[in-house]
Design a protein around this motif. Structure first.
Motif, PDB file in Angstrom:
ATOM      1  N   ARG A 104     -29.571  42.155  19.924  1.00  0.00           N
ATOM      2  CA  ARG A 104     -29.769  42.185  18.476  1.00  0.00           C
ATOM      3  C   ARG A 104     -31.173  41.694  18.137  1.00  0.00           C
ATOM      4  O   ARG A 104     -31.681  40.773  18.764  1.00  0.00           O
ATOM      5  CB  ARG A 104     -28.754  41.284  17.765  1.00  0.00           C
ATOM      6  CG  ARG A 104     -27.342  41.756  17.894  1.00  0.00           C
ATOM      7  CD  ARG A 104     -26.374  40.858  17.128  1.00  0.00           C
ATOM      8  NE  ARG A 104     -25.034  41.101  17.603  1.00  0.00           N
ATOM      9  CZ  ARG A 104     -24.291  42.145  17.306  1.00  0.00           C
ATOM     10  NH1 ARG A 104     -24.783  43.053  16.486  1.00  0.00           N
ATOM     11  NH2 ARG A 104     -23.078  42.298  17.796  1.00  0.00           N
ATOM     12  N   GLY A 105     -31.761  42.308  17.132  1.00  0.00           N
ATOM     13  CA  GLY A 105     -33.041  41.840  16.631  1.00  0.00           C
ATOM     14  C   GLY A 105     -32.815  40.841  15.509  1.00  0.00           C
ATOM     15  O   GLY A 105     -31.691  40.647  15.039  1.00  0.00           O
ATOM     16  N   THR A 106     -33.876  40.202  15.074  1.00  0.00           N
ATOM     17  CA  THR A 106     -33.792  39.260  13.965  1.00  0.00           C
ATOM     18  C   THR A 106     -33.540  40.024  12.669  1.00  0.00           C
ATOM     19  O   THR A 106     -34.279  40.963  12.359  1.00  0.00           O
ATOM     20  CB  THR A 106     -35.107  38.459  13.848  1.00  0.00           C
ATOM     21  OG1 THR A 106     -35.343  37.774  15.087  1.00  0.00           O
ATOM     22  CG2 THR A 106     -35.042  37.457  12.714  1.00  0.00           C
ATOM     23  N   PRO A 107     -32.498  39.670  11.909  1.00  0.00           N
ATOM     24  CA  PRO A 107     -32.238  40.379  10.655  1.00  0.00           C
ATOM     25  C   PRO A 107     -33.350  40.113   9.643  1.00  0.00           C
ATOM     26  O   PRO A 107     -33.962  39.041   9.649  1.00  0.00           O
ATOM     27  CB  PRO A 107     -30.905  39.807  10.167  1.00  0.00           C
ATOM     28  CG  PRO A 107     -30.697  38.546  10.927  1.00  0.00           C
ATOM     29  CD  PRO A 107     -31.534  38.606  12.160  1.00  0.00           C
ATOM     30  N   MET A 108     -33.603  41.106   8.803  1.00  0.00           N
ATOM     31  CA  MET A 108     -34.634  40.954   7.778  1.00  0.00           C
ATOM     32  C   MET A 108     -34.007  41.148   6.399  1.00  0.00           C
ATOM     33  O   MET A 108     -33.186  42.046   6.210  1.00  0.00           O
ATOM     34  CB  MET A 108     -35.748  41.971   7.983  1.00  0.00           C
ATOM     35  CG  MET A 108     -36.548  41.719   9.227  1.00  0.00           C
ATOM     36  SD  MET A 108     -37.867  42.941   9.427  1.00  0.00           S
ATOM     37  CE  MET A 108     -36.914  44.425   9.640  1.00  0.00           C
ATOM     38  N   GLU A 109     -34.419  40.304   5.469  1.00  0.00           N
ATOM     39  CA  GLU A 109     -33.967  40.412   4.088  1.00  0.00           C
ATOM     40  C   GLU A 109     -35.172  40.203   3.187  1.00  0.00           C
ATOM     41  O   GLU A 109     -35.882  39.215   3.322  1.00  0.00           O
ATOM     42  CB  GLU A 109     -32.873  39.376   3.809  1.00  0.00           C
ATOM     43  CG  GLU A 109     -31.614  39.661   4.606  1.00  0.00           C
ATOM     44  CD  GLU A 109     -30.670  38.485   4.735  1.00  0.00           C
ATOM     45  OE1 GLU A 109     -30.952  37.410   4.175  1.00  0.00           O
ATOM     46  OE2 GLU A 109     -29.654  38.639   5.420  1.00  0.00           O
TER      47      GLU A 109
END
Length: 194
Positions: free
Chosen positions: A59-64
């Motif tokens: 998984r990659g780092t989630p972005m918001e």
């Protein structure tokens, strides 16, 4: 070096998603951030499962990214992007096959508005899912491959993340970016090898 390459791809996705906002009358969000995050995870899980032979991924780092009006006023909505980093080494000779497998899968799922960049230095494919999610699979300049799925301006809400999500409780502090797993098929430099 892989950090900036990954970040550049993520910035492109956020910019593309944010560009859809404009100054037109805002539409009612189709879903909240939790729903958008869950849907993005399902899209990415399906995308990774559609690759044969299978690849190892993380998984990659989630972005918001909060959405705003043209006057930088908050709208109560946030762009949500989730990602996968392929840890299997994909040789230059196999990258076109990888993109084609993903394109076929997305098309079967109803995606449209495909665009492809076949430049050797930065391959990518982009599309729009039937429910409005922006989809992207990119090959970085060092051969790192990553996929993103995101929705522009979901309604603000509390959000949970799958176990092992980087930067979240129980996940690693840094995401894995560098391909290191060998595959007899994907890592092969011989395009005739099956």
């Amino acid at each position: 070096m892989s950090g900036p390459v990954r970040l550049l791809g993520c910035v492109v996705v956020v910019v593309v998603l944010a560009a859809c906002q404009g100054e037109a009358e805002p539409e009612e969000p189709a879903m909240d951030m939790q729903q958008a995050g869950q849907r993005a995870e399902v899209i990415l899980d399906g995308t990774m499962a559609a690759i044969h032979p299978s690849v190892k991924w993380a998984r990659g780092t989630p972005m918001e990214q909060p959405c705003s009006t043209g006057l930088n006023r908050p709208t109560g909505t946030t762009t949500v992007v989730r990602s996968r980093n392929i840890l299997t080494v994909v040789s230059e000779q196999r990258r076109g096959e990888l993109l084609e497998q993903v394109r076929r899968y997305w098309k079967q799922q109803g995606a449209q508005d495909f665009s492809v960049k076949s430049d050797k230095s930065m391959l990518w494919i982009r599309a729009t899912a039937a429910d409005g999610f922006s989809l992207s699979l990119q090959v970085g300049s060092i051969g790192n491959v990553f996929a993103d799925a995101g929705l522009s301006c979901a309604e603000d809400s509390d959000t949970t993340y799958p176990p092992g999500t980087p930067g979240q409780p129980g996940g690693s502090k840094k995401e894995e970016l560098t391909p290191r797993e060998h595959s007899d098929f994907w890592s092969s430099g011989d395009p005739r090898r099956k």
